[in-house]
Write a protein that holds these residues in place. Structure first.
Motif, mmCIF file in Angstrom:
data_model
loop_
_atom_site.group_PDB
_atom_site.id
_atom_site.type_symbol
_atom_site.label_atom_id
_atom_site.label_comp_id
_atom_site.label_asym_id
_atom_site.label_seq_id
_atom_site.Cartn_x
_atom_site.Cartn_y
_atom_site.Cartn_z
ATOM 1 N N VAL A 1 -6.938 -4.341 -1.038
ATOM 2 C CA VAL A 1 -7.382 -2.944 -1.095
ATOM 3 C C VAL A 1 -8.883 -2.837 -0.822
ATOM 4 O O VAL A 1 -9.325 -1.949 -0.089
ATOM 5 C CB VAL A 1 -7.023 -2.314 -2.451
ATOM 6 N N PHE B 1 -5.758 4.132 -5.167
ATOM 7 C CA PHE B 1 -4.523 4.727 -4.643
ATOM 8 C C PHE B 1 -3.755 5.450 -5.748
ATOM 9 O O PHE B 1 -3.103 6.467 -5.488
ATOM 10 C CB PHE B 1 -3.651 3.651 -3.991
ATOM 11 N N ILE C 1 0.830 -1.208 0.000
ATOM 12 C CA ILE C 1 0.000 0.000 0.000
ATOM 13 C C ILE C 1 0.863 1.257 0.000
ATOM 14 O O ILE C 1 0.549 2.244 -0.688
ATOM 15 C CB ILE C 1 -0.949 0.001 1.215
ATOM 16 N N PRO D 1 -7.222 -1.232 -6.358
ATOM 17 C CA PRO D 1 -5.917 -0.567 -6.226
ATOM 18 C C PRO D 1 -5.802 0.739 -6.991
ATOM 19 O O PRO D 1 -5.017 1.609 -6.616
ATOM 20 C CB PRO D 1 -4.946 -1.621 -6.777
#
Length: 302
Positions: free
Chosen positions: A232, A250, A143, A247
């Motif tokens: 995620v 992000f 992350i 994802p």
């Protein structure tokens, strides 16, 4: 040329000559197979029988069936690329797809997390990683890297240890169209990667042959994109906000926060690996919307 054989030839061209990804190839094959099925209902089974009227009829059928504008736009793009290739390869006398149009896909602003939300997620992951479970240490590193470098999920799972420069804090990744680029990451991501590579990764690997990729699953093999999606999605499920919970959230968040912080648009384009600046410009709209929302909430006369 037999229409199905022509579609196979076009798919090989996209794979070998254009370097299209497996996911894009699968989507184009599916779209063109649907076109071939429609053509068969009109008695056409040869590439020479593809004309503008047939293509428009195909899109019209999709429209009346309730297909989304984005799907129709993709159908149109697949057909235009296919007929252009047929003409260039000598399998048709002209390029009927050149005049094919489809409704513009609805553009939705991507999901962007607030800085407070990102800090809260990363702090929570850091607390779990401090206990020392290898998977938790790995998840923190994933992350941190997703947010620090605005990578695609395929780039994260495909990144290799040999392409990671821990001293310069950069990683070389393979993006769309097999294009390589080197992206930076910050100190927190570097710290998380060090903690993972110096201990947790070795524990996850065990006695298995090393696949060379940075991130490993529980069995010591390369981590899958699906596993990162699940990670995620689990983190974002309880957070307020609309939009996809994968994802890419992000990646969108990192790009928007960079522009909010004053980063140059072309620098963000290079970081993201976008071929066109127009693709990156969506994040300027996100920043503008965030500014307007802050104004509405904070200004006494908004």
């Amino acid at each position: 040329m037999d229409l199905l054989a022509a579609i196979d030839g076009y798919a090989r061209h996209l794979e070998l000559d254009r370097g299209f990804s497996v996911h894009t190839l699968r989507a184009y094959r599916s779209d063109l197979a649907d076109l071939a099925g429609f053509a068969a209902t009109t008695g056409v089974d040869d590439s020479a029988g593809i004309d503008l009227e047939l293509l428009r009829g195909w899109l019209w059928r999709g429209s009346t069936a309730g297909l989304a504008k984005s799907t129709l736009a993709r159908h149109s793009a697949a057909a235009r690329g296919f007929t252009k290739w047929l003409a260039a390869s000598g399998w048709s006398d002209g390029d009927p797809g050149h005049r094919l149009k489809a409704p513009r896909a609805d553009r939705h602003l991507p999901r962007v997390l607030t800085r407070t939300q990102v800090d809260g997620l990363l702090d929570g992951l850091a607390e779990k990683a401090a206990i020392g479970e290898p998977a938790d240490v790995r998840d923190l590193a994933i992350i941190e890297l997703l947010y620090a470098s605005a990578l695609r999920v395929s780039e994260v799972v495909g990144a290799r240890v040999a392409d990671l420069d821990r001293e310069r804090m950069t990683v070389k990744v393979l993006g769309k169209g097999d294009k390589e680029r080197v992206v930076p990451f910050g100190i927190p991501a570097g710290r998380a990667l060090d903690g993972y590579l110096d201990g947790a990764r070795l524990l996850l690997l065990g006695s298995n042959p090393d696949p060379g990729t940075i991130f490993l699953g529980a069995r010591g093999t390369s981590m899958s994109t699906r596993a990162v999606y699940q990670l995620v999605a689990g983190l974002l499920v309880d957070l307020p906000g609309s939009g996809p919970s994968g994802p890419h959230a992000f990646r969108h968040t990192a790009a928007t926060h960079l522009l909010d912080g004053g980063a140059d648009l072309r620098a963000v384009q290079e970081l993201l690996g976008h071929a066109s600046l127009a693709t990156t410009q969506i994040y300027t709209h996100v920043s503008a919307e965030r500014l307007k929302e802050s104004y509405r909430l904070a200004h006494p006369r908004a």
